[in-house]
Design a protein around this motif. Sequence first.
Motif, mmCIF file in Angstrom:
data_model
loop_
_atom_site.group_PDB
_atom_site.id
_atom_site.type_symbol
_atom_site.label_atom_id
_atom_site.label_comp_id
_atom_site.label_asym_id
_atom_site.label_seq_id
_atom_site.Cartn_x
_atom_site.Cartn_y
_atom_site.Cartn_z
ATOM 1 N N ILE A 139 0.844 -1.204 0.000
ATOM 2 C CA ILE A 139 0.000 0.000 0.000
ATOM 3 C C ILE A 139 0.875 1.249 0.000
ATOM 4 O O ILE A 139 0.656 2.179 -0.785
ATOM 5 C CB ILE A 139 -0.938 -0.001 1.220
ATOM 6 C CG1 ILE A 139 -1.938 -1.166 1.116
ATOM 7 C CG2 ILE A 139 -1.692 1.320 1.327
ATOM 8 C CD1 ILE A 139 -2.768 -1.365 2.363
ATOM 9 N N THR A 161 2.641 1.663 -3.352
ATOM 10 C CA THR A 161 1.692 2.101 -4.390
ATOM 11 C C THR A 161 1.416 3.595 -4.279
ATOM 12 O O THR A 161 1.414 4.316 -5.285
ATOM 13 C CB THR A 161 0.379 1.315 -4.270
ATOM 14 O OG1 THR A 161 0.650 -0.093 -4.385
ATOM 15 C CG2 THR A 161 -0.600 1.731 -5.363
ATOM 16 N N VAL A 162 1.191 4.060 -3.055
ATOM 17 C CA VAL A 162 0.928 5.486 -2.839
ATOM 18 C C VAL A 162 2.131 6.327 -3.237
ATOM 19 O O VAL A 162 2.001 7.380 -3.884
ATOM 20 C CB VAL A 162 0.540 5.737 -1.367
ATOM 21 C CG1 VAL A 162 0.456 7.233 -1.092
ATOM 22 C CG2 VAL A 162 -0.788 5.062 -1.044
ATOM 23 N N ALA A 202 2.153 9.046 -6.222
ATOM 24 C CA ALA A 202 2.489 10.448 -5.949
ATOM 25 C C ALA A 202 3.658 10.902 -6.810
ATOM 26 O O ALA A 202 3.658 12.023 -7.355
ATOM 27 C CB ALA A 202 2.824 10.625 -4.469
#
Length: 528
Positions: free
Chosen positions: A500, A503-504, A508
Amino acid sequence: MFLQLFKIRAQAWISQFGKGKNGRISSGRMLVFAALFIYVGVVFIGMFAGIFRSLLMPVREAGLDWLYFSIGGVMAFLLAFIGSVFSVWNQLFDSRDNDALLSMPIRPRDILASRLFMLLVMNLVLSLAIMIPVIVVWMGIGRSAGIVNFIICALAVPFLALTVSTVIGFLVGLAISRFKRKNIFRVVLTVVVLVVYFNFIINGQRIMENMLGNIETLAQTARTWLFPFYHFGLAISEGNWLSTLIFLICTAIPFAIVVAVVSKAYVGALTMKKGSKTKKYKGGKIKARSPREALFTKELRRFSTNPMILLNAGLGSIGCVVLIVIMAVKNDAITGMFSMYPVLGGNLGFMVAGLLCLVLSINQISASSISLEGKSLWIPRTLPVETGVILNAKVKAHFVYSAVPAAICAVVAVVLLKIHSLAAPFVILMPVAFALFSAYKGLLMNLHFPNLNWINEVSAVKQGAGILLSMIIDWVSIGIMFILFFIMSKIGLPDGVVCIIATVIYAAAAFFARRRMMKTGGEKFENL
């Protein structure tokens, strides 16, 4: 004339990394890229040193010191061969400057010699990545005998690799040029090679254990089937000058024969007209497309219609397909490979996603899309469309070629490897976010470091400062994510949390790279 031709080719290669905005070689940039090359070389040498350190003791205990060098010689030969075999046809026979050089008062043998020497230098660099750790580990146990023999034999290995790669590359290139479905043939051939390669990587530990468990059998095989490398090992381990001479003869005679044969047929190969089947025109309605759709389709076709561009810039996409095949056939081997490392704690989710990101880092489609325009760059620059539309089409092509096969591969991995539900969605989303980041970042690198003066299209997608920097940024980002994973696994957090976070972060980074491209990309593109 030979030295002048080689100097021109070497300068053209160097200028891709050190050319500044004024078109001159920048010493600052050259130092930066020299440092990067040294860093990458040290990493590879350290990796191979670990392999040979684990190999040396069992071989010495069996009293077969020569086998240690024989294995090292074979590995150096294979690395140099694989690194050059796919470049032989394009470098020797399919360069863009063939007609120009043949029209000048230059002997064809000088043209051939300069190109062979360039390939030889590349083979030498690749083989030294193996040979240096071989001799360093050997000297680390206090042995220094055979150093002179080692230097002589190590310098001869690239000649043997170039001999074999020239023969195979010429035959394959000649066959492909006469093949009706040459694009399909090239792609299928490469996929077969990659399947064999990835299978070797996955089963590498098991292969090494089998080799060490059957050293006598391996030694007998080397004596019988690897005659040149048997004497390569004897020459270095015992300082045997007779074996040194035998290895040099086994290297020099085939190389001389191949050069003589290729020289005879060189002009004919350069001027050979490769016919193709003419398609009949079929009338009908032409479907109008928007500028965005037309440019996007053009970028997709550029890679799908030229397999050599796809194989060099989009090899990661083919790697994803190969991984799908391997997981479908040998999913137990993959889980077994991961289980050999206790630090993973049985968490496959992030490892699969990280592996897919690593495979996708080979894709440098957007990082070479500007360079591929070459002398025709004026065409997209004069189109009546916004520059952002042109740049976005290149980004979309990279994203589609990378994200689609990676997402399919991730879904297959989730199902076959039974990855738990928390990590499963992000095992799919993490490579997709990485692909988006890599697409925007690659285009930015290519805008800053374009390579528009290439000899053939393969050079545009294999060489250049933008491609190197883009790939290094990918590797560094993946390395940081793995470090984060190891830290969080130590404190007991599941791998789904790392997926997670990764991925973020990639999403970004893609967002900020897109903003940067939209803000400065248009101006950079117009000023090229």
